[in-house]
Design an enzyme around this catalytic site. Sequence first.
Site, PDB file in Angstrom:
ATOM      1  N   TYR A 152       9.644   9.037  -0.702  1.00 25.26           N
ATOM      2  CA  TYR A 152       9.382   7.676  -1.206  1.00 25.26           C
ATOM      3  C   TYR A 152      10.686   6.878  -1.314  1.00 25.26           C
ATOM      4  CZ  TYR A 152       8.063   3.803  -4.211  1.00 25.26           C
ATOM      5  OH  TYR A 152       7.865   2.535  -4.718  1.00 25.26           O
ATOM      6  N   LYS A 156      11.872   3.339   0.778  1.00 21.74           N
ATOM      7  CA  LYS A 156      12.249   2.065   0.159  1.00 21.74           C
ATOM      8  C   LYS A 156      13.682   1.657   0.548  1.00 21.74           C
ATOM      9  CE  LYS A 156       8.276   1.212  -1.633  1.00 21.74           C
ATOM     10  NZ  LYS A 156       7.453   0.105  -1.142  1.00 21.74           N
TER      11      LYS A 156
HETATM   12  N1  LIG Z   1       4.464   0.267  -9.851  1.00 29.95           N
HETATM   13  C1  LIG Z   1       5.734   0.588  -9.719  1.00 29.95           C
HETATM   14  O1  LIG Z   1       6.337   1.203 -10.605  1.00 29.95           O
HETATM   15  C2  LIG Z   1       6.485   0.143  -8.487  1.00 29.95           C
HETATM   16  C3  LIG Z   1       7.881   0.057  -8.552  1.00 29.95           C
HETATM   17  C4  LIG Z   1       8.589  -0.341  -7.428  1.00 29.95           C
HETATM   18  C5  LIG Z   1       7.917  -0.658  -6.259  1.00 29.95           C
HETATM   19  N2  LIG Z   1       6.559  -0.573  -6.210  1.00 29.95           N
HETATM   20  C6  LIG Z   1       5.882  -0.900  -4.944  1.00 29.95           C
HETATM   21  O2  LIG Z   1       4.971  -1.944  -5.171  1.00 29.95           O
HETATM   22  C7  LIG Z   1       3.972  -1.925  -4.148  1.00 29.95           C
HETATM   23  C8  LIG Z   1       2.608  -2.094  -4.776  1.00 29.95           C
HETATM   24  O3  LIG Z   1       2.330  -0.989  -5.595  1.00 29.95           O
HETATM   25  P1  LIG Z   1       1.643  -1.138  -7.041  1.00 29.95           P
HETATM   26  O4  LIG Z   1       2.636  -0.737  -8.045  1.00 29.95           O
HETATM   27  O5  LIG Z   1       0.990  -2.438  -7.170  1.00 29.95           O
HETATM   28  O6  LIG Z   1       0.597   0.084  -6.946  1.00 29.95           O
HETATM   29  P2  LIG Z   1      -0.990   0.116  -6.882  1.00 29.95           P
HETATM   30  O7  LIG Z   1      -1.567  -0.573  -8.067  1.00 29.95           O
HETATM   31  O8  LIG Z   1      -1.313   1.565  -6.665  1.00 29.95           O
HETATM   32  O9  LIG Z   1      -1.358  -0.723  -5.575  1.00 29.95           O
HETATM   33  C9  LIG Z   1      -1.122  -0.237  -4.274  1.00 29.95           C
HETATM   34  C10 LIG Z   1      -1.826  -1.135  -3.283  1.00 29.95           C
HETATM   35  O10 LIG Z   1      -1.539  -0.649  -1.957  1.00 29.95           O
HETATM   36  C11 LIG Z   1      -2.762  -0.479  -1.258  1.00 29.95           C
HETATM   37  N3  LIG Z   1      -2.704   0.629  -0.334  1.00 29.95           N
HETATM   38  C12 LIG Z   1      -2.327   1.915  -0.590  1.00 29.95           C
HETATM   39  N4  LIG Z   1      -2.495   2.671   0.504  1.00 29.95           N
HETATM   40  C13 LIG Z   1      -3.002   1.847   1.474  1.00 29.95           C
HETATM   41  C14 LIG Z   1      -3.426   2.048   2.808  1.00 29.95           C
HETATM   42  N5  LIG Z   1      -3.392   3.274   3.387  1.00 29.95           N
HETATM   43  N6  LIG Z   1      -3.890   0.993   3.515  1.00 29.95           N
HETATM   44  C15 LIG Z   1      -3.965  -0.227   2.938  1.00 29.95           C
HETATM   45  N7  LIG Z   1      -3.589  -0.480   1.664  1.00 29.95           N
HETATM   46  C16 LIG Z   1      -3.123   0.555   0.946  1.00 29.95           C
HETATM   47  C17 LIG Z   1      -3.814  -0.202  -2.343  1.00 29.95           C
HETATM   48  O11 LIG Z   1      -5.108  -0.637  -1.911  1.00 29.95           O
HETATM   49  P3  LIG Z   1      -6.345   0.330  -1.552  1.00 29.95           P
HETATM   50  O12 LIG Z   1      -6.218   1.578  -2.345  1.00 29.95           O
HETATM   51  O13 LIG Z   1      -7.536  -0.509  -1.881  1.00 29.95           O
HETATM   52  O14 LIG Z   1      -6.213   0.545  -0.074  1.00 29.95           O
HETATM   53  C18 LIG Z   1      -3.332  -1.115  -3.464  1.00 29.95           C
HETATM   54  O15 LIG Z   1      -3.840  -2.413  -3.305  1.00 29.95           O
HETATM   55  C19 LIG Z   1       4.165  -0.596  -3.395  1.00 29.95           C
HETATM   56  O16 LIG Z   1       4.840  -0.851  -2.178  1.00 29.95           O
HETATM   57  C20 LIG Z   1       5.054   0.213  -4.338  1.00 29.95           C
HETATM   58  O17 LIG Z   1       5.829   1.156  -3.654  1.00 29.95           O
HETATM   59  C21 LIG Z   1       5.822  -0.188  -7.312  1.00 29.95           C
END
Ligand SMILES: NC(=O)c1ccc[n+]([C@@H]2O[C@H](COP(=O)([O-])OP(=O)(O)OC[C@H]3O[C@@H](n4cnc5c(N)ncnc54)[C@H](OP(=O)(O)O)[C@@H]3O)[C@@H](O)[C@H]2O)c1
Length: 259
Positions: A152, A156
């Site tokens: 992961y 990033k």
């Molecule tokens: N939350 C944190 O702590 C954090 C910190 C830094 C960066 N981020 C980044 O922020 C971004 C969004 O994550 P989040 O925190 O909002 O998590 P989240 O609530 O789990 O949302 C993830 C989103 O990605 C979609 N997704 C996952 N696998 C997919 C696939 N195979 N095809 C299409 N869509 C897919 C999911 O939709 P479906 O399941 O409906 O497909 C969901 O809408 C990610 O890139 C993550 O790495 C998160």
Amino acid sequence: MNKTVLITGASSGIGLKFSHKFAGSGHDVILVARSEEKLLALSQEIMNKYGVKAYVFLSDLSKPQASKKLYDEIKAQGIRVDILINNAGFGLFGEFEETELSKELDMIQVNITALTELSKYIGKEMVSRKNGRILNVASTAAFQPGPLMAVYYATKAYVLSFSEALANEWASHGVKVTALCPGATETGFSDAAELQSSKLFQSGVMSVEEVVEEGYKQMMTKDKVVIVPGMKNRMLTQAIRFMPRKMVTNIVRKVQERV
Ligand SMILES: NC(=O)c1ccc[n+]([C@@H]2O[C@H](COP(=O)([O-])OP(=O)(O)OC[C@H]3O[C@@H](n4cnc5c(N)ncnc54)[C@H](OP(=O)(O)O)[C@@H]3O)[C@@H](O)[C@H]2O)c1
């Protein structure tokens, strides 16, 4: 004129909030993810609440042909993408010899390959129009190696490096590129990554509203290339630049370990 914004991973967390933010600012939105029910409900809610168009495209971006198919379907409907938010992504916790390779390959496909493909197809059109904007969601994980989430963190690091390079190349073509680098944020991410009991997520998370508000403002009004939401996250990403890399890697391991 209203712009059209494509948001991947619109069904929850950061992507869901970005969908509301852009629609609430008068933009049409293209909602992309796998969860059909969630996206259909969201598009209804957005159209009723903000009076903009909200298209739904179901796509599993871990499938190798998915990004091209998505792009072709959007083109076939005659929709032009003015702003691309490459947000879909997920992580996986555990020692590398124990984690499932298939999940890691899917992660590379979603976090890196799909993001790169969509930037290519849609970015090329933006370059030829001399107008457009791309925001790639990276993470504070991009700034150092991440034991116990090795793949992961590496995905990033790619997103950050790729975005900064593209921002430089396309500055003269009128296309702005941004990397948004949130720290631990309260979304479905920690559940999906099996991270709930990791010290990282026990030591305080930002709200998704704070991350999206700061990301939106810094991108849309200040054209920032790298955005790290939150003072604590900004200080941490700066502090490690002056420490030996091996020491930083050891600290990340301690922070990642389960409580
Ligand atoms: N939350 C944190 O702590 C954090 C910190 C830094 C960066 N981020 C980044 O922020 C971004 C969004 O994550 P989040 O925190 O909002 O998590 P989240 O609530 O789990 O949302 C993830 C989103 O990605 C979609 N997704 C996952 N696998 C997919 C696939 N195979 N095809 C299409 N869509 C897919 C999911 O939709 P479906 O399941 O409906 O497909 C969901 O809408 C990610 O890139 C993550 O790495 C998160």
